[in-house]
Write a protein that holds these residues in place. Structure first.
Motif, PDB file in Angstrom:
ATOM      1  N   VAL A 103       0.827  -1.213   0.000  1.00 62.48           N
ATOM      2  CA  VAL A 103       0.000   0.000   0.000  1.00 62.48           C
ATOM      3  C   VAL A 103       0.863   1.266   0.000  1.00 62.48           C
ATOM      4  N   ASN A 104       1.747   1.398   0.969  1.00 61.10           N
ATOM      5  CA  ASN A 104       2.680   2.519   1.101  1.00 61.10           C
ATOM      6  C   ASN A 104       2.028   3.732   1.751  1.00 61.10           C
ATOM      7  N   THR A 105       2.834   4.785   1.918  1.00 61.12           N
ATOM      8  CA  THR A 105       2.391   6.003   2.589  1.00 61.12           C
ATOM      9  C   THR A 105       1.800   6.989   1.585  1.00 61.12           C
ATOM     10  N   THR A 106       1.342   8.130   2.113  1.00 58.75           N
ATOM     11  CA  THR A 106       0.668   9.118   1.268  1.00 58.75           C
ATOM     12  C   THR A 106       1.235  10.510   1.535  1.00 58.75           C
ATOM     13  N   ALA A 107       0.342  11.487   1.705  1.00 60.02           N
ATOM     14  CA  ALA A 107       0.771  12.886   1.802  1.00 60.02           C
ATOM     15  C   ALA A 107       1.655  13.154   3.013  1.00 60.02           C
ATOM     16  N   PRO A 166       8.199  27.870   0.710  1.00 60.61           N
ATOM     17  CA  PRO A 166       7.689  27.705  -0.657  1.00 60.61           C
ATOM     18  C   PRO A 166       8.461  26.666  -1.466  1.00 60.61           C
ATOM     19  N   ARG A 167       9.784  26.647  -1.322  1.00 59.63           N
ATOM     20  CA  ARG A 167      10.559  25.666  -2.073  1.00 59.63           C
ATOM     21  C   ARG A 167      10.291  24.256  -1.554  1.00 59.63           C
ATOM     22  N   MET A 168      10.146  24.129  -0.249  1.00 59.09           N
ATOM     23  CA  MET A 168       9.801  22.826   0.321  1.00 59.09           C
ATOM     24  C   MET A 168       8.456  22.338  -0.219  1.00 59.09           C
ATOM     25  N   ALA A 169       7.498  23.261  -0.313  1.00 56.34           N
ATOM     26  CA  ALA A 169       6.175  22.883  -0.821  1.00 56.34           C
ATOM     27  C   ALA A 169       6.261  22.411  -2.267  1.00 56.34           C
ATOM     28  N   LYS A 170       7.095  23.074  -3.049  1.00 53.39           N
ATOM     29  CA  LYS A 170       7.270  22.680  -4.452  1.00 53.39           C
ATOM     30  C   LYS A 170       7.883  21.286  -4.540  1.00 53.39           C
ATOM     31  N   GLU A 171       8.898  21.040  -3.712  1.00 56.44           N
ATOM     32  CA  GLU A 171       9.552  19.726  -3.720  1.00 56.44           C
ATOM     33  C   GLU A 171       8.589  18.630  -3.250  1.00 56.44           C
ATOM     34  N   ILE A 177      -0.051  22.494   0.567  1.00 53.58           N
ATOM     35  CA  ILE A 177       1.166  22.023   1.242  1.00 53.58           C
ATOM     36  C   ILE A 177       1.853  23.207   1.920  1.00 53.58           C
ATOM     37  N   LEU A 178       1.941  24.319   1.205  1.00 49.39           N
ATOM     38  CA  LEU A 178       2.538  25.524   1.779  1.00 49.39           C
ATOM     39  C   LEU A 178       1.745  25.974   3.012  1.00 49.39           C
ATOM     40  N   ARG A 179       0.423  25.891   2.926  1.00 46.01           N
ATOM     41  CA  ARG A 179      -0.412  26.272   4.072  1.00 46.01           C
ATOM     42  C   ARG A 179      -0.138  25.359   5.272  1.00 46.01           C
ATOM     43  N   ILE A 180       0.074  24.061   5.006  1.00 42.56           N
ATOM     44  CA  ILE A 180       0.416  23.139   6.097  1.00 42.56           C
ATOM     45  C   ILE A 180       1.717  23.531   6.739  1.00 42.56           C
ATOM     46  N   TYR A 181       2.723  23.822   5.927  1.00 51.31           N
ATOM     47  CA  TYR A 181       4.023  24.242   6.473  1.00 51.31           C
ATOM     48  C   TYR A 181       3.878  25.523   7.298  1.00 51.31           C
ATOM     49  N   GLU A 182       3.101  26.477   6.792  1.00 48.72           N
ATOM     50  CA  GLU A 182       2.945  27.743   7.502  1.00 48.72           C
ATOM     51  C   GLU A 182       2.207  27.548   8.821  1.00 48.72           C
ATOM     52  N   THR A 183       1.216  26.664   8.820  1.00 45.10           N
ATOM     53  CA  THR A 183       0.493  26.361  10.057  1.00 45.10           C
ATOM     54  C   THR A 183       1.411  25.684  11.071  1.00 45.10           C
TER      55      THR A 183
END
Length: 376
Positions: free
Chosen positions: A254-258, A343-348, A368-374
């Protein structure tokens, strides 16, 4: 979501033993196999206790495994493997040691380079025996067919998957984890739980794996706080070792996800240990997926001993508090991640399609960027 009508293949080590005090079984098994030369792949701490394996014959130790191992680290291990020509490779440590051991078992003498085997089932074969002995309760790598190595040039993880990297022998001895510090116990325990949770809520989720996933989450909910509070609690350590093993079972078919996709740049770019990175991100991706995974999200919370819910804000708050109570630092800023790199992390992270495409809800780069910012 998949169903009982969806075909699935389960691969397990040829022999797997679970229980306290079994570490010396590796040596007895090696004698049965007629092994006279062994290469042990370990971190510095476990390199100093290789005698516990009771290995016969000549034993060479590569004791320089790094957290989040990269290509240069792998190359040093491969060079030693070429020199020794060992008949048996043993991974002795956490996921990093076991992942390198898999690659060290298949690459020397194969004519294949690392980059030629990246992806699924590109390894041509294996000439040596492979044994795995975990000393942490997190990755479940002892039961799986994947190995991850960071490419310093791209700061991305290279994932190799091959049935030839499945261990001939896996020994899960919970007593080996008694020395793991509380902070590492907490982070790796959440990592094991994240493996189970992401597999349970994946687009590829399957009833055959759901069984292991939900039980793995329940074990973490029951035993992780106990092991963090008292590292000598042998029952709690055994419970976490089993949770980690079940998480490894989830990773194969199955593996992992987000959660893991969003966590990876924290390790590759900022050298945050994998378990800690997964712990920081876990509440945010579980909450993001909750609206489309309502019943399963409620079951995850129930297994962790938290109030059942599928409301994003409630899910995020409850699981963040679960991790924080374990002493885990849940803010990226406090972990040394610079805000201007988000932002670069979100892109990667958004480019890691092999995991994000499994996520039950589409996760755009902006989210993803919103998750990092939170989490910052």
């Amino acid at each position: 979501m998949t169903s009982l009508l969806t075909p699935i293949e389960i691969l397990r080590p040829q022999r797997l033993e679970f229980g306290p005090g079994l570490v010396g079984t590796v040596g007895a098994w090696a004698k049965e196999k007629g092994v006279t030369s062994t290469l042990v792949i370990a971190d510095a701490f476990n390199a100093a206790r290789v005698d516990l394996l009771a290995l016969p014959g000549k034993v060479t130790v590569f004791g320089e495994v790094k957290p989040e191992p990269d290509i240069p680290n792998l190359d040093k291990a491969l060079a030693l493997a070429e020199q020794t020509g060992a008949e048996l490779v043993v991974g002795f440590g956490g996921g990093s040691a076991m992942d390198l051991a898999k690659l060290v078992a298949v690459l020397p003498g194969s004519g294949q380079t690392l980059h030629e085997v990246v992806g699924p089932e590109k390894v041509l074969g294996r000439r040596v025996l492979l044994a795995q002995v975990p000393t942490t309760s997190g990755t479940g790598s002892e039961a799986g067919t994947r190995a991850l190595v960071t490419d310093p040039a791209t700061e991305n993880k290279l994932a190799v998957q091959s049935r030839y990297m499945l261990a001939d022998l896996a020994i899960v001895d919970p007593d080996l984890t008694l020395t793991v510090p509380a902070a590492v116990t907490a982070a790796t325990g959440v990592d094991a739980m994240a493996h189970c949770t992401e597999a349970y809520t994946s687009r590829k989720a399957h009833p055959l794996i759901d069984l292991y996933a939900l039980e793995g989450i329940r074990l973490v909910g029951k035993y992780l706080a106990r092991a963090v509070a008292d590292g000598g609690d042998r029952e709690a350590r055994a419970g976490l070792s089993l949770a980690s093993l079940y998480g490894g079972y989830c990773l194969g078919p199955v593996n992992t996800t987000a959660g893991h996709a969003v966590a990876y740049p924290l390790g590759t770019r900022h050298h945050i240990p994998h378990g800690l990175a997964c712990a920081v991100i876990f509440p945010h991706t579980l909450a993001f997926n909750a609206p489309v995974m309502q019943e399963k999200t409620a079951q995850v919370l129930d297994a962790l001993g938290l109030p059942r819910s599928f409301e994003e804000s409630v899910v995020s708050a409850a699981t963040t508090e679960f991790c924080a109570r374990l002493g885990i630092e849940m803010k990226l800023g406090a972990l040394g991640v610079p805000r201007d790199d988000l932002p670069r992390m979100a892109k990667e992270a958004h480019a890691i399609r092999r995991l994000l495409d499994n996520n039950p809800r589409d996760l755009p780069e902006a989210d993803i960027l919103r998750i990092y910012e939170t989490a910052f």
